[in-house]
Design a protein around this motif. Structure first.
Motif, PDB file in Angstrom:
ATOM      1  N   ARG A   4       0.838  -1.196   0.000  1.00  0.00           N
ATOM      2  CA  ARG A   4       0.000   0.000   0.000  1.00  0.00           C
ATOM      3  C   ARG A   4       0.873   1.246   0.000  1.00  0.00           C
ATOM      4  NH1 ARG A   4      -3.890   3.539  -1.061  1.00  0.00           N
ATOM      5  NH2 ARG A   4      -4.947   4.480   0.715  1.00  0.00           N
ATOM      6  N   SER A  44      -6.441  -5.351  -0.432  1.00  0.00           N
ATOM      7  CA  SER A  44      -7.575  -4.490  -0.732  1.00  0.00           C
ATOM      8  C   SER A  44      -7.678  -4.449  -2.245  1.00  0.00           C
ATOM      9  CB  SER A  44      -7.371  -3.075  -0.178  1.00  0.00           C
ATOM     10  OG  SER A  44      -8.450  -2.247  -0.539  1.00  0.00           O
ATOM     11  N   LYS A  48      -8.384   0.452  -0.508  1.00  0.00           N
ATOM     12  CA  LYS A  48      -7.040   0.967  -0.238  1.00  0.00           C
ATOM     13  C   LYS A  48      -6.115   0.422  -1.325  1.00  0.00           C
ATOM     14  CE  LYS A  48      -8.044   0.706   4.700  1.00  0.00           C
ATOM     15  NZ  LYS A  48      -9.354   0.028   4.497  1.00  0.00           N
ATOM     16  N   ASP A 110     -15.358   2.548   3.718  1.00  0.00           N
ATOM     17  CA  ASP A 110     -14.660   2.353   2.447  1.00  0.00           C
ATOM     18  C   ASP A 110     -14.693   0.891   2.025  1.00  0.00           C
ATOM     19  OD1 ASP A 110     -13.049   1.678   4.611  1.00  0.00           O
ATOM     20  OD2 ASP A 110     -11.183   2.345   3.669  1.00  0.00           O
ATOM     21  N   TYR A 256      -3.057   6.650   5.169  1.00  0.00           N
ATOM     22  CA  TYR A 256      -3.401   5.252   4.887  1.00  0.00           C
ATOM     23  C   TYR A 256      -4.892   4.994   5.043  1.00  0.00           C
ATOM     24  CZ  TYR A 256      -1.925   0.303   4.663  1.00  0.00           C
ATOM     25  OH  TYR A 256      -1.706  -0.991   4.289  1.00  0.00           O
ATOM     26  N   TYR A 257      -5.481   5.638   6.056  1.00  0.00           N
ATOM     27  CA  TYR A 257      -6.903   5.466   6.369  1.00  0.00           C
ATOM     28  C   TYR A 257      -7.589   6.826   6.379  1.00  0.00           C
ATOM     29  CZ  TYR A 257      -5.053   1.037   8.268  1.00  0.00           C
ATOM     30  OH  TYR A 257      -4.413  -0.158   8.438  1.00  0.00           O
TER      31      TYR A 257
END
Length: 316
Positions: A4, A44, A48, A110, A256-257
């Motif tokens: 990621r 993901s 993500k 998400d 990241y989030y």
């Protein structure tokens, strides 16, 4: 491995290719040379964006010799069970039996949107994952499968080959009060399909209590907990200044989030070990005392290589 992170920090496809070679494949080789027993990738499809995990592990298999290859964690319900069985068995064959499959269902708005875009009902993901795992493990036995379930129907289905050996399935779970017991779908997953536990956000004492619940659950199901694998997912930032380590992690989480609210210092501390290497060592020692055998460490920072070098004395 930062699959990621490589996407987040790359401006174009050339930069991403270079990051993948350096920060994914290169770090996997370095981790093996340093003495790590396993390397792990997340998953993901849309929520993500990152590299597909099993394809990534196939590439890592060709770059390494002995290190185990794990998913932390894989969301199998975003795929068809036959595809999951086929891809996982292929990776296990290519790696000589090194695959470790950590599985979960995902949480958050998400992820809910991700399920909708992939034509999956979010609220049924737990039950559907359990049915999927039943099909996958039957396909791994090498026989043709006839299956009539609530979500899937198969007739004379076979992937034509088996994994090298038993692919252990680690059941993921997010933080909760172990005294309340596990959610029903996770209980079923642990008792029926689980070979190990891979939670996130559990302190050492919580972990000990949680595994006590699992041991009782396994005993009720006629299984022994003696060989059940004990793992945890732990976020780490090593820095002589704890406040700076926490701020580094906070910046990472915000990128990241993006759907998360800003985390307090204590909320970040609950996710892992942040600060001097002595603090990280004490945290790892506490988990080992609680029975943890495998710690999947995620460095919540862009400075992956520096963190790996700093962490290296703790490996062994």
């Amino acid at each position: 491995m930062p699959t990621r992170g490589a996407v987040l920090t790359s401006d174009d496809e050339q930069a991403l290719a270079a990051k993948t070679a350096s920060d994914v494949l290169g770090l996997a080789r370095r981790a093996e040379a340093t003495g790590f027993s396993s390397v792990w990738v997340g998953d993901s499809v849309l929520a993500k964006p990152r590299h597909e995990p099993l394809s990534t592990l196939a590439a890592v298999a060709s770059e390494t010799e002995a290190v185990d290859l794990g998913t932390a964690v894989y969301l199998p319900d975003l795929r068809n069970p036959v595809h999951v069985a086929h891809q996982a068995a292929t990776v296990d064959q290519l790696s000589g039996g090194r695959l470790r499959l950590g599985v979960g269902v995902g949480i958050g708005p998400d992820v809910e949107a991700e399920y909708a875009n992939l034509d999956r009902t979010f609220r049924e993901r737990g039950a559907r994952t359990n049915e999927l795992l039943e099909i996958v493990t039957e396909l791994w036995n090498g026989d043709a499968v006839d299956y009539n379930g609530e979500y899937y129907d198969l007739e004379d289905a076979s992937i034509g080959f088996e994994p090298v050996g038993e692919v252990p399935i680690y059941v993921a779970s997010a933080a909760f009060d172990p005294s309340d017991g596990f959610p029903r779908s996770i209980e079923e997953r642990l008792a029926t399909h689980g070979d190990g536990w891979l939670p996130i956000g559990f302190g050492p004492e919580q972990y000990r209590d949680g595994f006590g619940e699992i041991a009782a659950l396994l005993e009720e199901s006629g299984r022994s907990s003696d060989t059940f694998r004990k793992a945890i997912y732990l976020d780490v930032v090593i820095d002589e200044d704890e406040s700076r380590a926490i701020e580094t992690a906070r910046s990472f989480y915000e990128r990241y989030y993006p759907a998360w609210p800003t985390l307090s210092d204590d909320q970040i501390r609950d996710k892992g070990a942040f600060g001097p290497i002595e603090t990280v060592r004490e945290t790892i020692d506490a988990y080992e005392a609680a029975g943890v055998e495998t710690i999947a460490v995620r460095f919540t920072t862009d400075a992956q290589r520096k963190q790996l070098r700093t962490f290296a004395p703790l490996v062994g």
